[in-house]
Design an enzyme around this catalytic site. Sequence first.
Site, PDB file in Angstrom:
ATOM      1  N   TRP A 337       0.829  -1.214   0.000  1.00  0.00           N
ATOM      2  CA  TRP A 337       0.000   0.000   0.000  1.00  0.00           C
ATOM      3  C   TRP A 337       0.860   1.259   0.000  1.00  0.00           C
ATOM      4  O   TRP A 337       0.382   2.340  -0.310  1.00  0.00           O
ATOM      5  CB  TRP A 337      -0.951   0.022   1.208  1.00  0.00           C
ATOM      6  CG  TRP A 337      -0.289   0.182   2.560  1.00  0.00           C
ATOM      7  CD1 TRP A 337       0.746  -0.555   3.057  1.00  0.00           C
ATOM      8  CD2 TRP A 337      -0.619   1.137   3.577  1.00  0.00           C
ATOM      9  NE1 TRP A 337       1.079  -0.132   4.325  1.00  0.00           N
ATOM     10  CE2 TRP A 337       0.253   0.911   4.678  1.00  0.00           C
ATOM     11  CE3 TRP A 337      -1.553   2.154   3.690  1.00  0.00           C
ATOM     12  CZ2 TRP A 337       0.215   1.665   5.848  1.00  0.00           C
ATOM     13  CZ3 TRP A 337      -1.596   2.893   4.869  1.00  0.00           C
ATOM     14  CH2 TRP A 337      -0.718   2.655   5.933  1.00  0.00           C
ATOM     15  N   ASP A 338       2.123   1.093   0.323  1.00  0.00           N
ATOM     16  CA  ASP A 338       3.072   2.211   0.306  1.00  0.00           C
ATOM     17  C   ASP A 338       2.939   3.002  -1.001  1.00  0.00           C
ATOM     18  O   ASP A 338       3.055   4.221  -1.017  1.00  0.00           O
ATOM     19  CB  ASP A 338       4.523   1.694   0.400  1.00  0.00           C
ATOM     20  CG  ASP A 338       4.773   0.753   1.562  1.00  0.00           C
ATOM     21  OD1 ASP A 338       3.833   0.044   1.973  1.00  0.00           O
ATOM     22  OD2 ASP A 338       5.913   0.697   2.053  1.00  0.00           O
ATOM     23  N   GLU A 477       0.782  -2.747  12.647  1.00  0.00           N
ATOM     24  CA  GLU A 477       0.956  -4.197  12.537  1.00  0.00           C
ATOM     25  C   GLU A 477       1.326  -4.867  13.852  1.00  0.00           C
ATOM     26  O   GLU A 477       1.548  -6.075  13.887  1.00  0.00           O
ATOM     27  CB  GLU A 477       2.001  -4.493  11.452  1.00  0.00           C
ATOM     28  CG  GLU A 477       1.498  -4.090  10.074  1.00  0.00           C
ATOM     29  CD  GLU A 477       2.527  -4.253   8.980  1.00  0.00           C
ATOM     30  OE1 GLU A 477       3.727  -4.272   9.296  1.00  0.00           O
ATOM     31  OE2 GLU A 477       2.121  -4.352   7.810  1.00  0.00           O
ATOM     32  N   LYS A 577       3.027  -0.013  16.350  1.00  0.00           N
ATOM     33  CA  LYS A 577       4.232   0.000  15.528  1.00  0.00           C
ATOM     34  C   LYS A 577       4.294   1.309  14.728  1.00  0.00           C
ATOM     35  O   LYS A 577       5.347   1.879  14.514  1.00  0.00           O
ATOM     36  CB  LYS A 577       4.176  -1.191  14.569  1.00  0.00           C
ATOM     37  CG  LYS A 577       5.344  -1.347  13.646  1.00  0.00           C
ATOM     38  CD  LYS A 577       5.122  -2.565  12.761  1.00  0.00           C
ATOM     39  CE  LYS A 577       6.247  -2.774  11.779  1.00  0.00           C
ATOM     40  NZ  LYS A 577       5.913  -3.822  10.798  1.00  0.00           N
ATOM     41  N   GLN A 578       3.125   1.761  14.264  1.00  0.00           N
ATOM     42  CA  GLN A 578       3.078   2.908  13.349  1.00  0.00           C
ATOM     43  C   GLN A 578       1.725   3.587  13.438  1.00  0.00           C
ATOM     44  O   GLN A 578       0.791   3.055  14.032  1.00  0.00           O
ATOM     45  CB  GLN A 578       3.324   2.413  11.931  1.00  0.00           C
ATOM     46  CG  GLN A 578       2.250   1.469  11.404  1.00  0.00           C
ATOM     47  CD  GLN A 578       2.731   0.623  10.248  1.00  0.00           C
ATOM     48  OE1 GLN A 578       3.153  -0.510  10.450  1.00  0.00           O
ATOM     49  NE2 GLN A 578       2.651   1.149   9.041  1.00  0.00           N
TER      50      GLN A 578
HETATM   51  O1  IFM Z   1       3.611  -1.524   4.039  1.00  0.00           O
HETATM   52  C1  IFM Z   1       4.536  -1.482   5.065  1.00  0.00           C
HETATM   53  C2  IFM Z   1       3.817  -1.750   6.361  1.00  0.00           C
HETATM   54  O2  IFM Z   1       2.872  -0.750   6.629  1.00  0.00           O
HETATM   55  C3  IFM Z   1       4.789  -1.822   7.501  1.00  0.00           C
HETATM   56  N1  IFM Z   1       5.761  -2.858   7.260  1.00  0.00           N
HETATM   57  C4  IFM Z   1       6.525  -2.591   6.026  1.00  0.00           C
HETATM   58  C5  IFM Z   1       5.621  -2.496   4.826  1.00  0.00           C
HETATM   59  C6  IFM Z   1       6.443  -2.165   3.568  1.00  0.00           C
HETATM   60  O3  IFM Z   1       7.024  -0.897   3.684  1.00  0.00           O
END
Ligand code: IFM
Length: 753
Positions: A337-338, A477, A577-578
């Site tokens: 999705w990046d 995640e 995590k984010q």
């Molecule tokens: O898409 C990301 C995810 O949100 C976090 N882990 C790494 C992936 C690739 O950058």
Amino acid sequence: MKEISSLAEAHFDPHWHNKYATLMAAGNGYLGIRATHEEAYTTQTRGMFLAGLYHRASEEEPRELVNLPDVVGMHIEINGEILILLSGKLLAYRRELRFATGELRREVIWESTSGQRYTLTSERFLSQHHQALFCQRIAITPHNCESRITVSTGIDATQTNAGRQHLDETEVRVFAQQAMQGVYRTRTRSGEAQVAITCACQVSPATQVSFSAKNRQLLQRSACMLQAGQTFTLEKYSLIERWLDDERPNAASQTSLAQLNACMARGYDALFSESETAWQAWWDKSRVTVQSENEDDQRALDFSLYHLAAMTPVHDERSSIGAKGLTGEGYKGHIFWDTEVFLLPVHLHTQPEAARQLLRYRWLNLAGAKEKARQNGFEGALFPWESGRTGEEETPVWAAINIRTGLRQKVASALAEHHLVADIAWAVVAYYQATGDNAFMAREGLDLLNETARFWLSRATEVEGALELHDVIGPDEYTEHVNNNAYTNYLACYNVAMARHFGRRFAQNDEAFIKRLDDFLARIRLPQPRPDGVIAQDDTFFSKPTLDLARYKASAGSQSILLDYSRAEVNEMQILKQADVIMLLYMLPWLYDEQVLRANLDYYEPRTIHDSSLSKAIHGIVAARCQRAELAYRFWREGCQIDLGDEPHSCDDGIHAAASGAVWLGAVQGFAGVVALRDELHVNPALPEAWTRVTFPYCWQGRKLRFTFTPGQVAILSDGPVTLHLSGRVVEVNGQADFFIPFAGSGTSQEGK
Ligand code: IFM
């Protein structure tokens, strides 16, 4: 305009080999080549990648972007001594990548173990004009002695993906005692790479040349004697081409050789200036220029745009951008999705045709997404969490082995990280709003919106009359298998609402489908902010205990928490995590006001480790949107350090592509506050103190704009009439217009022209 920056390496240090090989990689969207040294070092990982050339080494393995035979390497001997900068004495060393042109140049003064001194220079570039062409030039000059120089170079097909060999060497040939050609086919015959090379040496007296092919190495050996002060120059031209699936080379070998001869006839300098012109066009349409107290801010912006150009396969709508671009083997070259959320918006406002193409990649892969949905018992399109060229799910089934237990855990993302489906729909709508491309929306756009919406209709679970999304993973995640992740529910709702809206606008959807969309919209559960403004990340999040994360935040990106706690334990705590709710507030900025933004930043940031490179910049943008410019600046600068910072291994296996996109997003959407809110363009700047000026081009609804922000003022140049919402007021611009605007803390608003 301020000169485009460069990135320099002032010391030779094997600890940094792979980081610089990534940072200084060459790329033109078709091909990516890691910046490894000509000489061989055991610590460096070579890499050359063609966009879209994936292969599966065995049924148990996912497909990966094939690491191709190497063309960079050169074995150099001087008076019988192998040139290697770890032996003898290194008297001077400098390597520099010029972002303006993609030229990498190294200058070395080296003293051999027997005390002879040499100046060695090497230059290389990957052409932006001729996508398959890679040029290198090396020069060797002895200072104080007669020397015998030999250089062996060609194609080294012993290169693998961390030990996995994907390619059979099917042909190797030397033509007319001059050109070398190797043909390498994937073992399943799904793709082929052809490498054709010619080397031209300049020295008098003449160089002796011979060829060899052994153990997957096709080499030219060039030898000559030099007097002190004489220079030996070798120019190497490599054409690297690929054929995939049903495309077949059409008398390829002859075509490549003819092209190669034509390139050689033009010479290194002429080819370089063609490429330089093509780079200039990219910079003209994308460069962000900043005047900042911190000089490295400009470098971070130039670095990220350089890599955006390098990673984007504008030549091929069947390829997209991997999470590491074309700079390394990380994530096996897969697309996440990046691309739609972090990279596509940059293209959308600098070269919208590239954004369209990235969406066409998804559209062309709808069949795979529908199949994945069907296999999982859903309707519509469930796009793969990780994909390659075919659009099939490429996420590895198993995570890395736990070497203490010998056990592996399943990778859950492919099973439950479904927000990607709505992220793609979000990007479709963003594309349409920024371009008004009716032809695209009427076909590809609506196909994507409808099939993704159909997925959500079937994905929902009815609970007491409401519709809920169960067992999902949101962007965070570290929190798996939860119900009603706010990000996912809101984005799914937006996805369905947009299918409803555009279906009606383009009069395409039937009544039964519209009814289902309406029913979903009426009943989907959308977690509301608490009285203090905080939105629950999911149904159980608030009930979980917290943990002081200070030490894990200090090593953000390293996932060090997983050394102390199992994933299952982390899952049961309020640990992110984010960005997750913050990500939601970033994506759909019209949903909530500044008070909610502030409340959620204050609540979630202390609970977020930022172990993903996708996190800090988004926090920065949301902070800027609630006028916390200095906090935003801190996050932005920390985001810039993800690859450029002084951790020597932060990007060994490739660049963090999304983080590069986020550098642009932070400057443009964060500090400049130029944001599309539905089909309106809003401008609400929040410049950090350190920035006294920022200027950039911006494409919006067919117009080419240029914004220039200085504290309290914005100058806008438009090539036609455009309506903007400037700090809440509607303004019309046609040509050049200057406005005073109320910055945070800058007092009252005044407008002038
Ligand atoms: O898409 C990301 C995810 O949100 C976090 N882990 C790494 C992936 C690739 O950058």
